[in-house]
Design an enzyme around this catalytic site. Structure first.
Site, PDB file in Angstrom:
ATOM      1  N   SER A  25       4.171   2.154   8.320  1.00 29.39           N
ATOM      2  CA  SER A  25       3.772   1.178   7.303  1.00 29.39           C
ATOM      3  C   SER A  25       4.981   0.617   6.563  1.00 29.39           C
ATOM      4  O   SER A  25       5.918   1.346   6.220  1.00 29.39           O
ATOM      5  CB  SER A  25       2.826   1.830   6.292  1.00 29.39           C
ATOM      6  OG  SER A  25       1.587   2.125   6.874  1.00 29.39           O
ATOM      7  N   GLY A  26       4.943  -0.690   6.323  1.00 27.82           N
ATOM      8  CA  GLY A  26       6.024  -1.345   5.593  1.00 27.82           C
ATOM      9  C   GLY A  26       7.170  -1.791   6.472  1.00 27.82           C
ATOM     10  O   GLY A  26       8.035  -2.547   6.039  1.00 27.82           O
ATOM     11  N   ASP A  67      -0.753  -7.552   1.426  1.00 29.17           N
ATOM     12  CA  ASP A  67      -0.100  -6.242   1.506  1.00 29.17           C
ATOM     13  C   ASP A  67       1.409  -6.411   1.665  1.00 29.17           C
ATOM     14  O   ASP A  67       1.972  -6.263   2.760  1.00 29.17           O
ATOM     15  CB  ASP A  67      -0.681  -5.447   2.679  1.00 29.17           C
ATOM     16  CG  ASP A  67      -0.232  -4.001   2.675  1.00 29.17           C
ATOM     17  OD1 ASP A  67       0.355  -3.555   1.671  1.00 29.17           O
ATOM     18  OD2 ASP A  67      -0.468  -3.311   3.689  1.00 29.17           O
ATOM     19  N   GLY A 113       3.241   6.257   8.937  1.00 26.31           N
ATOM     20  CA  GLY A 113       4.682   6.373   8.755  1.00 26.31           C
ATOM     21  C   GLY A 113       5.427   5.115   9.155  1.00 26.31           C
ATOM     22  O   GLY A 113       6.590   4.940   8.802  1.00 26.31           O
ATOM     23  N   HIS A 127       0.816  -1.218   0.000  1.00 23.90           N
ATOM     24  CA  HIS A 127       0.000   0.000   0.000  1.00 23.90           C
ATOM     25  C   HIS A 127       0.852   1.272   0.000  1.00 23.90           C
ATOM     26  O   HIS A 127       0.346   2.357  -0.301  1.00 23.90           O
ATOM     27  CB  HIS A 127      -0.990  -0.009   1.178  1.00 23.90           C
ATOM     28  CG  HIS A 127      -0.394   0.333   2.507  1.00 23.90           C
ATOM     29  ND1 HIS A 127      -0.073  -0.619   3.448  1.00 23.90           N
ATOM     30  CD2 HIS A 127      -0.071   1.519   3.062  1.00 23.90           C
ATOM     31  CE1 HIS A 127       0.409  -0.030   4.527  1.00 23.90           C
ATOM     32  NE2 HIS A 127       0.420   1.288   4.319  1.00 23.90           N
TER      33      HIS A 127
END
Length: 841
Positions: A791-792, A697, A789, A641
């Protein structure tokens, strides 16, 4: 016919061909018979007793000479204070005539004192003066003795009671005020004395003086070394010592490599400030303050391992005894001396607090580290804080101490050994009728937000905010304590209630096995080489790894065979016949050169190098935008995403992104030598990603060039599809995301310990939004979560073999840190085949 073996017989026995004659007395001569029998018995008894006495004497002699009289080497170190000699700079140089002159006089005084004591004098081997320091002149010595083992205790007692008196030496009187003696390790002391690896350093005003192990950082320190650094400051000053880098052999019990810091110029055990081993991140607090103007640093190494060593520096600071004080404001802050450096030894501070008006006073300890090795924290005999006759020591989470008046006395004391970071606290005044305006008052005096009352989380620390509550529909009640807990704590393998209530209904009937998926099967089906559970539980812990049919729950060897063992990869045991579960290419990952120290986390800042696979992904427009994890020298894993196009920005374009590896503080992104910058060559997001459900994701990124692994850049392990991260397991989420929902991002890398939550209960909370490719995890104390922030970024699982696996990728959640709204992470194990097909890893 062979005679049977007879132990005793009445036949005459022949000795050298001569028969022993036995006289049989007439039965009628009874008196003669009795007399002869008595006489013979007495002779035999005498012979036996004599032989016993001889044997005993021989044994005692053997014991005396072989054991009791064995000479024992004893070394004592300490100091004596000479009050009628003025210290001069030449005393710092052991080669100076002044040093030689005074040391010979002090040595003569010591030897005379030894010889005048019958328990000491006969055993003296040598006496050496090792150093001098101010005050008036403190003379440090090393004395060696050789004493029979049976007199060792007497020598120890005599040395502890010895009084060295003022004496005349060659027409000069030495006035001795103090004499201190302690036993020390003879081998270590002798090696230090004779070793060339000794350094004498004096800090100049305003100058920082560096020193290090020999060869640091390009060469490892030597094996079997004994080195010492004598540190000095000017009179009237103290020493501030800081270890900038510390990388040594991992700690071993009572052996291995270690550094010891003494508040002295000799290795006095009662003056040890700290003993260090292992490796520490640069951000870890390794700063120490002496009580006087001298300090000794020693290094002892064994013959195992090669490590860089340490880099340190010291400077002098003005000596001050100011500590504590009179505080009359409505609020204020108090800390141990020189906080956050380790407080100096031998200090006492008293704060006399009185708040104005009719208000009461309370003190809130925000950081509290007063821990000493092997010291009971119940009695606090050494270093402590004392309030109202109650002592506090050890490591403590934030706590509050209240007073029922406007006055409070706070006393801090440190003894002569082992110092720690100390404490930072604030004192506050409050209205007696309303100690926590618009907040809930905990039993301890702590104040928390009203919304945290009866929310199922122990926010007070003493559970007083959860007492006398009515459970909501999202909670259950513990049987014994009657406390309400979130339902997703049910059946997670953790005893949250304390009485097992939350795990009680999760058990299978007697003689049945509980599978990880909740299914119950008969015990006899365990280890029958058939996956009766459907998730491999019944075949995963059956001793040796067995070859079995391949399923999604079994580990597949390179040969194509599958084995039953749970999580067999990289556990140092070759379970596959071809050894593919222990391949170096697969197992040289998940290493943390700077592992987290076992301290209470006082904040959420990560240590430098603690998570060396953490990557910061930047765009020119937004700066830090997402996190990622390094899994090889050229490949990152992140969330799909993050790379979905938005109006005005093509986030799917690799040229938009820059990766920063080895980063800790965003403010030093371009200035830190530990940080490596790389452009992104390619971005591949999972084709099955849904921006509606966030299923699948995950994405991988290829760097434009490989990175070199360092202490701050390391790959994390990718779990195999069969790897299990059980419900209730503690796990770590890290990132530079927002510190609060809708807030700004963090500058320093943040970390939070959370735990994996029961998937079924979590799915109920999130109204059925979870898929098989998602992991649900929440913070066990509430209030902290991944946020915008993050994310990932990685969800890191520290395993028992010391390796760290990428259990998940930060994906989505409803807000940040909301109650009963855990974070959702992409399940990396479920994506293992996709990762292998796309990256070859």
């Amino acid at each position: 016919m062979k005679e049977p073996d007879i132990k005793y017989n009445n036949r005459p026995q022949s000795f050298n061909g001569i028969e022993e004659m036995v006289e049989f007395l007439p039965a009628t001569n009874t008196k003669k018979m009795e007399k002869m029998t008595l006489k013979r018995k007495l002779v035999i008894l005498g012979v036996v007793v004599g032989a016993a006495l001889v044997s005993l004497a021989a044994g005692l002699l053997v014991w005396h000479f072989a054991y009791r009289n064995v000479p024992v080497n004893k070394v004592f170190t300490g100091y004596l204070t000479v009050s009628n000699v003025e210290f001069v700079d030449a005393f710092e140089n052991p080669s100076s005539p002044e040093f030689a002159n005074l040391s010979s006089k002090v040595k003569e005084v010591l030897l005379n004192a030894y010889r005048n004591d019958p328990a000491i004098g006969p055993h003296v081997v040598s006496c050496n003066i090792t150093a001098f320091s101010e005050g008036s002149v403190i003379s440090y010595y090393l004395s060696e003795f050789k004493v029979p083992a049976y007199l060792e205790t007497a020598l120890d007692k005599a040395m502890s009671e010895l009084k060295v008196k003022t004496a005349s030496v060659r027409r000069f009187s030495l006035s001795v005020d103090t004499f201190v003696a302690y036993p020390t390790d003879p081998q270590v002391a002798r090696t230090f004395r004779d070793n060339l690896c000794s350094f004498f350093l004096h800090s100049s005003p305003g100058v920082t003086t560096p020193f290090s192990t020999v060869g640091f950082p390009n060469y490892p320190y030597r094996a079997n070394s004994r080195c010492q650094w004598a540190l000095r400051a000017d009179a009237g000053h103290m020493i501030l010592l800081h270890f900038k880098a510390f990388k040594m052999e991992p700690c071993k019990a009572n052996k291995g490599d270690y550094v010891t810091v003494y508040d002295s110029l000799t290795a006095l055990e009662p003056r040890v400030m700290v003993r260090l081993c292992g490796s520490y991140p640069p951000s870890y607090n390794l700063t120490f303050v002496s009580s006087q103007n001298v300090m000794l640093v020693t290094l002892v190494t064994d013959n195992v391992g090669k490590h860089p060593g340490f880099l340190a520096e010291f400077t002098q600071i003005q000596r001050t005894t100011l500590c504590g004080g009179v505080l009359r404001e409505a609020s204020g802050v108090l800390t141990t001396p020189f906080y956050p450096a380790h407080y100096p030894p031998n200090r006492e501070c008293t704060w006399d607090i009185q708040v104005p008006g009719n208000q009461f006073v309370k003190i809130r300890f925000l950081m509290f580290y007063l821990l000493e090795p092997s010291v009971p924290i119940t009695t606090c005999p050494n270093d402590y804080v004392e309030i109202r006759n109650q002592r506090f020591c050890g490591e403590r989470t934030p706590f509050v101490v209240s007073s029922n008046s406007s006055k409070m006395m706070v006393k801090f004391r440190s003894d002569q050994s082992y110092t720690d970071t100390g404490f930072m606290a604030e004192y506050l005044s409050y209205e007696p009728q309303n100690p926590c305006p618009d907040q809930f008052t905990c039993k301890s005096g702590r104040c928390i937000d009203l919304v945290r009352r009866c929310d199922g989380w122990n926010d007070c620390g003493d559970s007083s905010d959860e007492a006398l509550c009515t459970c909501s529909a999202l909670q259950f009640s513990c049987k014994t304590s009657q406390l309400c807990k979130p339902k997703f704590f049910l059946c997670d393998g953790v005893n949250d209630c304390g009485d097992g209530t939350d795990e009680l209904d999760c058990k299978c009937p007697e003689k049945y096995l509980k599978c990880r998926n909740g299914k119950c099967i008969p015990q006899e089906q365990k280890c029958d080489r058939t996956d009766n559970c459907g998730d491999g539980t019944d075949e995963s812990e059956c001793g040796d790894a067995l070859t079995t049919a391949c399923t999604e729950n079994t580990f597949k060897c390179d040969s194509g065979n599958c084995i039953t063992k749970l999580n067999p990869e990289c556990d140092t045991v070759k379970d596959c016949a071809d050894g593919s579960d222990e391949k170096e290419t697969s197992c040289s990952c998940g290493k943390r050169p700077y592992s987290r120290k076992t301290r209470i986390v006082g904040g959420v800042n990560a240590d430098i190098g603690e998570w060396p696979w953490q990557v910061s992904l930047h765009t020119k427009r937004d700066g830090h935008t997402c996190g990622a994890s390094l899994v090889s020298s050229t490949v990152l894993l992140s969330a799909a995403h993050c790379f979905q196009d938005a109006p005005g920005v093509r986030y799917s374009d690799a040229s938009v992104w820059t990766a920063y590896l080895g980063l800790h503080d965003q403010a030093t992104r371009t200035s830190s030598p530990d940080v490596v910058e790389r452009k992104i060559k390619k971005i591949v997001a999972h084709r099955g990603f849904s921006d509606y459900t966030y299923d699948n994701d995950i994405a991988y990124l290829e760097l434009d060039s490989p990175v070199t692994y360092t202490d701050f850049i390391q790959p994390i392990c990718i779990p195999e599809s069969s790897r299990v991260f059980p419900v209730g397991k503690s796990i770590w989420v890290t990132g530079w995301g927002a510190l609060s929902e809708g807030g700004s991002g963090a500058s320093v890398l943040q970390k939070a310990e959370i735990r994996i939550i029961n998937q079924t209960e979590c799915n109920k909370l999130l109204e059925g939004q979870l898929t098989a490719r998602m992991i649900c995890a929440g913070y066990v104390s509430g209030g902290i979560d991944a946020c915008q922030g993050d994310s990932g970024g990685p969800l890191s699982s520290v395993e028992t073999n010391g390796k760290v696996y990428l259990a998940g990728v930060v994906s989505w959640g409803e807000g940040c840190a909301r109650r009963n709204k855990p974070g959702i992470y992409t399940k990396v194990a479920a994506m293992r085949d996709w990762i292998k097909q796309n990256t070859g890893l």
